[in-house]
Write an enzyme that holds these catalytic residues in place. Structure first.
Site: not given
Length: 672
Positions: A191, A194, A197
């Protein structure tokens, strides 16, 4: 300054207490080491926590505490604890809130005025002033300069650090340091990395550096999202859409692409199932026949992409070696790529953990403890914890949570509980910080409270949530997928463009692309750390890359300019260490030294706030003072002795700026 940098002269007018006890030693030979040793002995005698070796200002705290003890009737140790540094220089160098001493008899304003009047003369301190109930202390300039600058130049990168704070027993260093685990970043494999993070990475790296500066044994841990149904979905996606070549070239990017592809299939399937489930609910409410529709839903679920993913995950939990081999490969490739990205941010990890690393027996143990404590209960075949039944209204707010699915599969919370106990057993930590978005507050607080209620209070008491707000409007020029590498690329390109606007300076930079990358990373990190953690902020490429205002490039420019002054001055370390610091008489010089003196206090304050902005605000304050000093405190062209003294001041300022930037995770540049 004394010719020997390891024994710098503190003051020709040293503290009275030190001189009185060392009458056989000429004042000019009374070194910082001597003064610190005496102050430490005095502090220990009266119970004050002085640490003059790590914080020169503690010499002043020690003296003030001993001077005020007979005037107030209070123990010197109590006074020492309440002597605080000030935010603005006009309020003094140390403040004492007199009401905090709880002196009986007179009003605090009167007490403060009386103490100011009775305070004995001291060659290192101005006469204190009373500002309402606050007693303000101003340090005399020459003793302060002769104390602080040599201390910084001697301790270098260690100035501001206090390694005794992390000791299990400061009176017995042989017992070793306390252990802290900092869990941060924790992206999900396949993933996008983003905004959350990114914030977790920046803040967590800072907190790890901060605790190392305080002497803790720090374990940096990355708890990857590498387990659960999502991984089953990913494995099945690779069988259908995967490319070996693309996987080797860009593992994270390729895994994301195939994850998106399979979700385009599973999404409509789940929508159809959800629609039919709503229809089923309506039939049940009308008490009509549901058998046909229920069979249809069961058939759709059985052949759905998500069900296949659940089945694959079940194979993983059951130890299927073929499935585990695929999982290990994806995980290892992802970690290898993450490590390269983290290195650009000055981040490293001691442990790459993850949901997958929690053994099944630990999950079973956690479930058994929940059951034995009466916390868990069955609900429609699943196992839940219902905190709304707790008598404490604050616990009630945490609601209900699922700990095991009806098919027996573990959940995020179950794995978190098992992992927390595992870490305690493996590392025997004294503190554990979770750096997680405020959007996960309920989940984390549920986990802490359940740990406590299931009989693991000794672990939950050591756990701390450091949360943070959201980043708004963050995207890349090439689309909305927020991979960290894409973000850093964009910001680096922007900084490179800014650098090219000054041809003369650009030509002097040895590796402009690398410098632009460093500046870009500084821009991102400083914008993230400027406000309090819990605040949301708007991601702005234009603002963060500016050299004007409080930005990362501005900090880097301040450091590079000090390095430039050092190069142009062309003085050796020996020449700087021999400087006559009494020549530093200008208010710009004195005020700068006063700010440099407060850096160790600022580090200790940050250990309480756990806010990067505490350090950042200090550094901007110092660099603004530097900027206004260059025309007044010129080095090149000054008289030789004055040149050495000013260079000693600037080198001390550069060292403190360097130390602060490194603590924040920045990589200071010398040219730009």
């Amino acid at each position: 300054m004394d010719a020997d940098p390891l024994d710098p002269v503190w003051s020709s007018a040293s503290f009275v207490g030190v001189q009185d006890r060392r009458k056989n030693i000429p004042p000019q030979k009374c070194s910082f080491a001597m003064a610190a040793s005496q102050a430490l002995a005095d502090a220990q005698r009266v119970g004050a926590p002085a640490d003059p070796y790590n914080n020169p200002v503690d010499l002043y705290r020690d003296q003030i505490s001993r001077d005020l003890a007979p005037l107030t009737g209070k123990p010197a140790g109590d006074i020492f604890d309440r002597l605080a540094y000030t935010q603005t220089l006009d309020k003094g160098d140390l403040n004492l809130p007199v009401p905090a001493l709880r002196i009986q008899g007179k009003k605090p304003n009167e007490q403060a005025a009386e103490l100011a009047e009775k305070y004995p003369d001291n060659p290192a301190l101005e006469k204190p002033t009373a500002n309402g109930p606050i007693l303000q202390f101003f340090f005399k300039s020459e003793p302060l300069v002769r104390l602080v600058i040599p201390s910084i130049l001697q301790k270098k990168q260690h100035y501001g650090n206090n390694y005794t704070l992390g000791l299990k027993d400061p009176s017995d260093p042989s017992k070793g340091a306390k252990t802290i685990i900092v869990e941060f970043s924790s992206p999900n494999i396949a993933k996008p990395f983003h905004a959350g993070h990114l914030r977790s990475t920046i803040i967590g790296g800072f907190l790890a550096n901060l605790h190392e500066a305080a002497g803790w044994k720090v374990i940096r841990m990355n708890y990857l999202g590498d387990w659960g149904r999502q991984f089953g979905l990913l494995a099945n996606a690779f069988e259908t859409y995967g490319s070996e070549e693309k996987l080797k070239q860009d593992p994270i990017g390729h895994l994301f692409d195939i994850y998106v592809a399979i979700n385009k299939v599973s999404g409509p399937e789940e929508d159809e199932i959800k629609t039919k489930q709503e229809q089923l609910k309506q039939l049940e409410e009308r008490k009509e026949d549901t058998a046909t529709l229920a069979t249809e839903i069961a058939a759709l679920q059985a052949k759905s992409t998500n069900e296949k993913a659940r089945q694959y995950f079940k194979r993983l939990e059951n130890g299927d070696e073929k499935a585990l081999a695929v999982w290990r490969r994806f995980r290892d490739l992802s970690i290898s790529r993450y490590e390269k990205t983290y290195a650009r941010l000055n981040i490293h990890y001691d442990v790459y953990s993850g949901e997958s690393q929690v053994e099944m027996w630990r999950l079973d143990r956690a479930c058994n403890e929940l059951e034995q404590s009466g916390l868990s209960e069955e609900s429609k075949g699943a196992i839940i914890v219902d905190l709304t039944k707790n008598k404490d209204k604050n616990v009630k707010k945490l609601g209900k949570t699922l700990v095991k699915k009806s098919d027996g599969s573990s959940l995020y919370l179950t794995r978190d509980l098992g992992e927390a106990v595992k870490r305690d057993e493996l590392y025997h930590f004294d503190k554990m910080i979770y750096v997680i978005s405020s959007q996960q507050d309920v989940h984390v607080n549920q986990m802490f409270k359940i740990l406590e209620l299931m009989g693991r209070k000794e672990i939950s008491d050591k756990c701390v949530l450091v949360n943070f707000g959201m980043v708004l409007g963050m995207s890349t020029r090439k689309g909305t997928v927020k991979f960290l590498d894409d973000i850093l690329r964009d910001v680096g390109d922007e900084m490179h463009g800014v650098m090219k606007k000054n041809d003369k300076k650009y030509s002097q930079v040895e590796n402009p692309e690398q410098t632009a990358d460093t500046l870009g990373i500084s821009a991102v990190m400083v914008q993230d750390m400027k406000g309090k953690r819990i605040n949301n902020y708007e991601f702005s490429l234009e603002q963060m890359c500016s050299f004007e205002g409080d930005t990362g490039p501005y900090l880097q420019y301040a450091h590079a300019r000090l390095c430039s002054i050092t190069r142009k001055a062309a003085l050796t370390a020996e020449e700087i260490n021999s400087a006559d610091l009494s020549l530093l008489k200008e208010s710009h010089a004195i005020n700068l030294v006063r700010v440099l003196a407060s850096w160790p206090d600022m580090v200790q304050q940050t250990l309480k706030t756990l806010e990067p902005t505490t350090v950042l605000t200090y550094l901007f304050k110092m660099t603004h003072m530097l900027s206004s000093s260059y025309d007044v405190l010129q080095v090149v062209g000054s008289e030789p002795e004055l040149k050495k003294a000013r260079m000693a001041l600037y080198e001390a300022a550069r060292q403190v700026l360097h130390n602060g930037m490194k603590m924040l995770g920045l990589n200071p540049v010398e040219r730009m």
